[in-house]
Design a protein around this motif. Structure first.
Motif, PDB file in Angstrom:
ATOM      1  N   SER A 176       0.768  -1.414  -0.011  1.00 30.66           N
ATOM      2  CA  SER A 176       0.011   0.017   0.126  1.00 30.66           C
ATOM      3  C   SER A 176       0.756   1.276   0.106  1.00 30.66           C
ATOM      4  O   SER A 176       0.192   2.372   0.220  1.00 30.66           O
ATOM      5  CB  SER A 176      -0.884   0.173   1.383  1.00 30.66           C
ATOM      6  OG  SER A 176      -1.651  -1.190   1.237  1.00 30.66           O
ATOM      7  N   ARG A 202      -0.096   4.620  -1.928  1.00 31.28           N
ATOM      8  CA  ARG A 202      -1.499   4.474  -2.367  1.00 31.28           C
ATOM      9  C   ARG A 202      -2.378   5.180  -1.392  1.00 31.28           C
ATOM     10  O   ARG A 202      -2.003   5.189   0.058  1.00 31.28           O
ATOM     11  CB  ARG A 202      -1.914   3.141  -2.427  1.00 31.28           C
ATOM     12  CG  ARG A 202      -1.280   2.068  -3.509  1.00 31.28           C
ATOM     13  CD  ARG A 202      -1.770   0.787  -3.597  1.00 31.28           C
ATOM     14  NE  ARG A 202      -3.180   0.502  -3.466  1.00 31.28           N
ATOM     15  CZ  ARG A 202      -3.792  -0.324  -3.055  1.00 31.28           C
ATOM     16  NH1 ARG A 202      -3.134  -1.412  -2.413  1.00 31.28           N
ATOM     17  NH2 ARG A 202      -5.075  -0.460  -3.092  1.00 31.28           N
ATOM     18  N   ARG A 203      -3.454   5.379  -1.572  1.00 30.59           N
ATOM     19  CA  ARG A 203      -4.368   6.097  -0.670  1.00 30.59           C
ATOM     20  C   ARG A 203      -5.496   5.119  -0.471  1.00 30.59           C
ATOM     21  O   ARG A 203      -6.068   4.846  -1.219  1.00 30.59           O
ATOM     22  CB  ARG A 203      -5.008   7.688  -1.406  1.00 30.59           C
ATOM     23  CG  ARG A 203      -5.878   8.225  -0.162  1.00 30.59           C
ATOM     24  CD  ARG A 203      -6.228   9.586  -0.529  1.00 30.59           C
ATOM     25  NE  ARG A 203      -7.388  10.192   0.324  1.00 30.59           N
ATOM     26  CZ  ARG A 203      -6.848  10.719   1.470  1.00 30.59           C
ATOM     27  NH1 ARG A 203      -5.710  10.842   1.742  1.00 30.59           N
ATOM     28  NH2 ARG A 203      -7.617  11.361   2.298  1.00 30.59           N
ATOM     29  N   GLU A 234     -11.182   4.531   4.741  1.00 34.46           N
ATOM     30  CA  GLU A 234     -11.134   4.028   6.028  1.00 34.46           C
ATOM     31  C   GLU A 234     -11.329   2.629   6.372  1.00 34.46           C
ATOM     32  O   GLU A 234     -10.571   2.135   7.108  1.00 34.46           O
ATOM     33  CB  GLU A 234     -11.983   5.123   6.598  1.00 34.46           C
ATOM     34  CG  GLU A 234     -11.963   4.728   8.045  1.00 34.46           C
ATOM     35  CD  GLU A 234     -12.725   5.800   8.852  1.00 34.46           C
ATOM     36  OE1 GLU A 234     -12.819   5.725  10.346  1.00 34.46           O
ATOM     37  OE2 GLU A 234     -13.380   6.666   8.447  1.00 34.46           O
ATOM     38  N   LEU A 275      -8.009   1.017   5.384  1.00 33.13           N
ATOM     39  CA  LEU A 275      -6.853   1.421   6.455  1.00 33.13           C
ATOM     40  C   LEU A 275      -7.237   0.517   7.691  1.00 33.13           C
ATOM     41  O   LEU A 275      -6.424   0.022   8.297  1.00 33.13           O
ATOM     42  CB  LEU A 275      -6.882   2.726   6.668  1.00 33.13           C
ATOM     43  CG  LEU A 275      -5.780   3.337   7.539  1.00 33.13           C
ATOM     44  CD1 LEU A 275      -4.362   3.118   7.055  1.00 33.13           C
ATOM     45  CD2 LEU A 275      -6.029   4.659   7.811  1.00 33.13           C
ATOM     46  N   ASP A 329       5.528   7.586   2.643  1.00 35.70           N
ATOM     47  CA  ASP A 329       4.498   7.834   1.996  1.00 35.70           C
ATOM     48  C   ASP A 329       3.461   6.632   2.276  1.00 35.70           C
ATOM     49  O   ASP A 329       2.830   6.081   1.276  1.00 35.70           O
ATOM     50  CB  ASP A 329       4.398   7.745   0.357  1.00 35.70           C
ATOM     51  CG  ASP A 329       3.231   8.397  -0.195  1.00 35.70           C
ATOM     52  OD1 ASP A 329       2.547   9.150   0.199  1.00 35.70           O
ATOM     53  OD2 ASP A 329       3.098   8.470  -1.690  1.00 35.70           O
ATOM     54  N   PRO A 368      -0.031   4.944   4.045  1.00 41.21           N
ATOM     55  CA  PRO A 368      -1.279   5.335   4.634  1.00 41.21           C
ATOM     56  C   PRO A 368      -1.381   5.236   5.958  1.00 41.21           C
ATOM     57  O   PRO A 368      -0.877   4.418   6.768  1.00 41.21           O
ATOM     58  CB  PRO A 368      -2.072   4.261   3.915  1.00 41.21           C
ATOM     59  CG  PRO A 368      -1.490   3.146   3.828  1.00 41.21           C
ATOM     60  CD  PRO A 368       0.081   3.643   3.330  1.00 41.21           C
ATOM     61  N   ALA A 380      -2.945  10.815   7.892  1.00 42.56           N
ATOM     62  CA  ALA A 380      -2.926  11.223   6.600  1.00 42.56           C
ATOM     63  C   ALA A 380      -4.570  10.900   6.230  1.00 42.56           C
ATOM     64  O   ALA A 380      -4.996  11.878   5.440  1.00 42.56           O
ATOM     65  CB  ALA A 380      -2.201  10.193   5.661  1.00 42.56           C
ATOM     66  N   LEU A 381      -5.228  10.127   6.632  1.00 41.74           N
ATOM     67  CA  LEU A 381      -6.561  10.138   6.326  1.00 41.74           C
ATOM     68  C   LEU A 381      -7.492  10.926   6.986  1.00 41.74           C
ATOM     69  O   LEU A 381      -8.374  11.536   6.123  1.00 41.74           O
ATOM     70  CB  LEU A 381      -7.144   8.648   6.694  1.00 41.74           C
ATOM     71  CG  LEU A 381      -8.618   8.216   6.032  1.00 41.74           C
ATOM     72  CD1 LEU A 381      -8.777   8.236   4.291  1.00 41.74           C
ATOM     73  CD2 LEU A 381      -9.179   6.752   6.333  1.00 41.74           C
TER      74      LEU A 381
END
Length: 311
Positions: free
Chosen positions: A178, A181-182, A185, A188, A260, A262, A266-267
């Motif tokens: 990941s 990548r974004r 929720e 994640l 970088d 996730p 960040a979310l």
């Protein structure tokens, strides 16, 4: 009625002898009988560092589950389970820090195992710690003879599930896939439920299993508590990664953002992540209430400690 937690002083008074027992057992057991070149990195990875949260959760859950009619072998089973889960945690850190994964150079305020002993030494030390975790719980030498075989088997199964493809290792695989990548929720949450939460949940379930058979209500309550506090731990970790320095954390701060990866920060943003940790704490305490167990003060206090920690 909300689950009652001890004060910080009461928690510290309970933790002190529990940690002393765990440290003495780890000092005696880790690397025993291994060649010196293997025992040294094994002991370096485990001794003289770490919060020992997972062992404390095992011992607190065993206390809650065994508060009425505790079997005579409860303490031995719980101590072995506590040390076993800590060895799994330690092995995972050794491997996670290696160049093929997170490539970190600092852990618990000292150089990581692969920096100190080389990559081959770190790989073997992690492998050996993983194997020894299960050997402690179900030894062949008869030292845990009083613990029923079915309890030993249950503990092995819970630890294997928490550490394996449907737990910690599976979560780490998702994490590595990941980077950059974004994630939404739900994605994640699933990654962290496996990578971090599964072993913390296993710690609670293993502690409960040390007391033998529990009611379905008690088992479900403790399982839900473990799941909530396991996820809360990772949310707080994400917050600390951006708010604390390396000296305080004992590991490299800011590495998730630099890689970088996730994260909850960040979310959801910093305030949103903190609010999520508080929500999960409330969920964990509600699960303790639902368990129907009388003596959950240690577990409740540990849950508060997880969310309030600064490292």
């Amino acid at each position: 009625m909300a689950a009652t937690a001890w004060t910080s002083t009461e928690l510290a008074d309970w933790m002190r002898p529990q940690l002393a027992r765990v440290e003495a057992a780890l000092e005696q057991w880790v690397g025993a009988g291994a060649p010196a070149s293997l025992a040294e990195p094994m002991r370096y990875a485990v001794l003289d560092g770490g919060k020992r949260l997972r062992p404390l959760l095992v011992l607190a859950a065993a206390r809650a589950a065994g508060s009425v009619g505790a079997p005579a072998w409860l303490d031995d089973a719980a101590l072995r389970a506590a040390c076993g889960v800590e060895l799994i945690h330690a092995y995972s850190l050794v491997h996670d820090d290696m160049p093929c994964m997170d490539n970190d150079v600092l852990r618990r305020g000292k150089p990581t195992v692969h920096v100190r002993f080389g990559e081959a030494g770190a790989l073997l030390a992690g492998d050996a710690l993983q194997a020894q975790a299960f050997e402690l719980i179900a030894p062949l030498d008869g030292t845990a003879v009083a613990v029923p075989a079915q309890v030993q088997a249950r503990l092995v199964a819970l630890l294997a599930r928490g550490a394996g493809a449907r737990g910690m290792a599976g979560g780490q695989a998702i994490d590595l896939a990941s980077v950059g990548r974004r994630l939404g929720e739900a994605q994640l949450r699933e990654m962290h439920r496996l990578k971090t939460g599964a072993l913390l949940q296993a710690s609670v379930e293993m502690g409960a299993a040390c007391a033998g058979e529990l009611s379905a209500v008690a088992t479900d309550g403790l399982r839900a508590f473990g799941a909530a506090i396991g996820l809360a731990f990772q949310v707080v970790d994400d917050v600390l990664d951006v708010t604390a320095d390396s000296a305080t954390l004992g590991k490299t701060a800011g590495k998730d953002a630099a890689a970088d990866k996730p994260t909850y920060v960040a979310l959801l943003g910093l305030d949103g992540a903190r609010a999520e940790a508080d929500r999960l704490l409330a969920q964990a305490l509600a699960a303790l209430d639902a368990s129907g167990l009388a003596d959950t003060a240690a577990l409740a206090a540990l849950a508060h400690m997880v969310v309030a920690r600064d490292r």
